[in-house]
Design an enzyme around this catalytic site. Structure first.
Site, short mmCIF file in Angstrom:
data_model
loop_
_atom_site.label_atom_id
_atom_site.label_comp_id
_atom_site.label_asym_id
_atom_site.label_seq_id
_atom_site.Cartn_x
_atom_site.Cartn_y
_atom_site.Cartn_z
N HIS A 1 3.58 -16.16 -5.44
CA HIS A 1 3.49 -17.67 -4.57
C HIS A 1 2.63 -18.35 -5.59
O HIS A 1 2.88 -19.50 -5.81
CB HIS A 1 2.65 -17.10 -3.42
CG HIS A 1 2.36 -18.48 -2.42
ND1 HIS A 1 3.42 -18.58 -1.36
CD2 HIS A 1 1.45 -19.26 -2.58
CE1 HIS A 1 2.68 -19.41 -0.76
NE2 HIS A 1 1.68 -20.16 -1.53
N GLU A 2 1.48 -18.01 -6.18
CA GLU A 2 0.48 -18.92 -6.97
C GLU A 2 1.05 -19.40 -8.16
O GLU A 2 0.99 -20.42 -8.65
CB GLU A 2 -0.88 -18.48 -7.10
CG GLU A 2 -1.47 -18.21 -5.55
CD GLU A 2 -1.69 -19.36 -4.60
OE1 GLU A 2 -1.35 -20.55 -5.33
OE2 GLU A 2 -1.90 -19.14 -3.36
N HIS B 1 3.35 -22.18 -7.49
CA HIS B 1 2.78 -23.46 -7.58
C HIS B 1 2.67 -23.98 -9.01
O HIS B 1 2.60 -24.93 -9.48
CB HIS B 1 1.32 -23.41 -6.68
CG HIS B 1 1.41 -23.41 -5.41
ND1 HIS B 1 2.15 -24.33 -4.82
CD2 HIS B 1 0.90 -22.34 -4.47
CE1 HIS B 1 1.87 -23.97 -3.41
NE2 HIS B 1 1.46 -23.00 -3.16
N HIS C 1 5.54 -25.32 -10.81
CA HIS C 1 5.67 -26.59 -10.33
C HIS C 1 4.97 -27.71 -10.83
O HIS C 1 5.45 -28.69 -11.37
CB HIS C 1 5.49 -26.44 -8.75
CG HIS C 1 6.25 -27.92 -8.21
ND1 HIS C 1 6.05 -27.82 -6.75
CD2 HIS C 1 6.83 -28.79 -8.54
CE1 HIS C 1 6.68 -28.94 -6.39
NE2 HIS C 1 7.21 -29.51 -7.43
#
Length: 601
Positions: free
Chosen positions: A390-391, A394, A397
């Site tokens: 998940h992180e 980020h 991105h």
């Protein structure tokens, strides 16, 4: 003697900490850079009254502003990352406070710019673009700024609001010190009488345990401790609501929700569509709760039974090195270029891996200009492996947006922030499901997938609805007392989870431990982002290269378009409830498969 002792910061190996020296080699270098902001502030302030006088003046101001914003962002990243390493460290807390004072002063000194830019007529601004083509670099920024013209005040009023920024941040700052540093919890005790240190960071690991005695002990100790400070916690949340209302009223917004979403150019209908769609699919969550109760074989299902795996004999600890390799393998569909960046982050200390005493709880990614920084409290569970995926979503991105956009267009808005992270999670789940042929392991993974839906789409929508209720109450002039908050929170949990779970007084205190309630209508984006991610992951897996190209274009887009248009470019329309309904249809199918797989177990 407590089991699983939490280490001090200086006991964590350097290779498991993030490389803050990539930003500034030392605290002294940071201090020297911070001192230069005074000169920047003076230069920018000298443009007051001049921004509408000519294209050159506007361009020179915007160019310096862009450079200063980059510098200030790096300064913020350094002191905040240092402060989060150990929230008890007064030196770095003071450093963060010093930075905030400088940043507020800079904002106040430059508060003239927005009103002056608003006063430039459209015709005159087009003339500026024609006279100085270099100004086109800032067209998107200026257009987005000017769309909020009716909510911009006079230069003097803007300066006053900017100067109030430090005070406005006080509820969040105080809550952070209270929840991360000051409040302590009695150790949790398991069925064998062994004690387990209980912190915000260890709580979920305790709740995931197969030992129900430990789960209940951790649950009660944590929420009873918050309950001892319920009036303080309610006072902080009430102060947060009041400050949001003050700024919304000052800028002539009809509500705090309108003010929050207008900042990112997202229609409020997206927020209400989410809640409506989840309400229409609430029967599926009730079905999930019934299945969990049945599979756990308990007479009463409590909230301390929500996180434990339904098939604990499949559960195992995952070393961090193994978690990294699995995530790397799972993201194969996104291409070699994407995975090369991922590996760079793994190998070059982008990540602060393990919990230490005083470390900020939870997980996040911060997109610094040098490279992203990821905070984890990795515990070796399947959930913490998904948190890594998940992180890093980020992080990539941020990395791709910073690489492909000018700084003024690189910082994507929070509405799209959760898409890349949850898309990584969805791809990881598909990878793990595709690797196993074992019936029990497949059921275990589907259980985790179901829990992601429950925790992200349903639970975050519950939070979003609770935040909307709080905002409306504040708007009506009511005070958010502890009793009112507990009553409303208990009621909304009863609606969401249905009749097959005990909604007790402990869960009524959960609002006190949710830091996102200080983020200003943030949490709904976890749910919308999850819905988008489910849609995009399926497009990537079914359509291949063309879908990947569109998706990487989205990741590289920063804020170069409105968030709705960026997502449309990737193939998802969030102006309709369709992505949410599609995601919850998948949730329903997963429930079907889970029931079939566990029928004979």
């Amino acid at each position: 003697m407590a089991e699983n002792k939490i280490r001090q910061r200086n006991e964590i190996p350097v290779e498991d900490t993030w490389a803050t020296e990539d930003m500034y080699i030392s605290d002294e270098a940071w201090e020297a850079e911070l001192a230069t902001v005074a000169e920047d502030q003076a230069y920018l302030a000298s443009f007051a009254g001049k921004l509408g006088t000519g294209a050159d003046a506007l361009y020179d101001y915007l160019t310096r502003m862009e450079q200063v914003d980059e510098k200030v962002s790096l300064l913020a990243n350094y002191c905040m990352r240092k402060a989060d390493q150990d929230t008890r460290n007064g030196f770095y807390q003071a450093m963060a406070g010093k930075f905030m004072s400088v940043a507020v002063g800079l904002g106040a000194a430059c508060a003239f710019d927005t009103p002056e830019i608003m006063d430039i007529s459209g015709e005159k601004l087009e003339q500026f673009y024609a006279e100085k083509p270099e100004l086109e670099r800032y067209r998107r920024y200026l257009t987005n700024l000017r769309r909020r013209k009716e909510h911009i005040l006079s230069p003097a009023e803007e300066k006053l609001l900017a100067a109030a920024g430090e005070i406005a941040g006080a509820p969040d700052d105080i809550y952070g010190s209270f929840a991360d540093a000051d409040i302590t919890f009695p150790d949790a005790v398991d069925a064998e009488g062994k004690v387990h240190p209980l912190t915000q960071g260890t709580f979920i690991a305790c709740e995931e345990s197969t030992d129900r005695v430990l789960r209940k002990s951790a649950y009660e100790n944590l929420y009873h401790s918050f309950g001892n400070f319920k009036n303080t916690a309610a006072g902080l949340l009430n102060a947060q609501g009041k400050q949001l209302k003050f700024f919304a009223d000052a800028r002539k917004y009809p509500s705090t929700l309108d003010a929050a979403l207008d900042r990112t150019n997202v229609p409020t209908s997206v927020y209400t569509n989410l809640i409506d769609a989840v309400h229409q699919n609430i029967d599926k969550l009730h079905r999930y709760v019934r299945l969990r109760k049945k599979l756990l074989g308990v007479e009463e299902l409590h909230f301390y039974d929500i996180y434990t795996p339904l098939l604990p004999d499949v559960d195992k600890k995952i070393p961090f090195a193994q978690a990294k390799q699995t995530v790397y393998n799972a993201l194969y569909p996104l291409g070699d270029g994407y995975r090369a960046i991922l590996k760079e982050g793994f190998d070059n200390r982008w990540i602060d891996v393990y919990e230490n005493v005083g470390k900020r709880g939870g997980a996040y990614s911060a997109g610094a200009a040098v490279h992203p920084y990821v905070l984890l409290n990795y515990s070796g569970t399947l959930d913490s492996q998904f948190t890594l995926a998940h992180e890093m979503g980020h992080a990539l991105h941020s990395y791709l947006s910073n690489k492909h956009q000018n700084p003024v267009d690189a910082d994507y808005v929070i509405f799209v922030a959760e898409v890349a992270s949850t898309c990584n999670e969805a791809l990881l789940m598909e990878y793990l499901l595709g690797k196993t042929t074992d019936k029990k392991e497949r059921a275990y993974l589907i259980n985790h997938f179901l829990d992601q839906f429950r925790g992200t789409l349903y639970r975050q929508t519950l939070f979003a609805e609770f935040e909307l209720i709080m905002g409306r109450m504040i708007g009506e002039g009511k005070t958010l007392t502890a009793d009112v908050l507990c009553e409303e929170y208990k009621k909304i949990n009863q609606f969401y989870y249905g009749p097959d779970i005990v909604v007790d007084d402990e869960i009524a205190m959960e609002w006190a431990r949710i830091p996102h309630f200080y983020y200003n209508y943030y949490v709904f984006q976890y749910a919308t982002g999850y819905s988008v991610a489910i849609a995009l992951s399926r497009k990537i897996l079914s359509e291949g290269e063309s879908a990947v190209k569109d998706y990487l274009g989205f990741l590289s887009g920063g804020c170069s378009k409105s968030p709705i248009d960026l997502l449309k470019g990737a193939g998802v329309d969030m102006t309709t409830p369709e992505p949410i309904n599609q995601a919850l249809q998948l949730f329903d199918k997963l429930l079907d498969e889970m029931e079939e797989l566990t029928k004979d177990l």
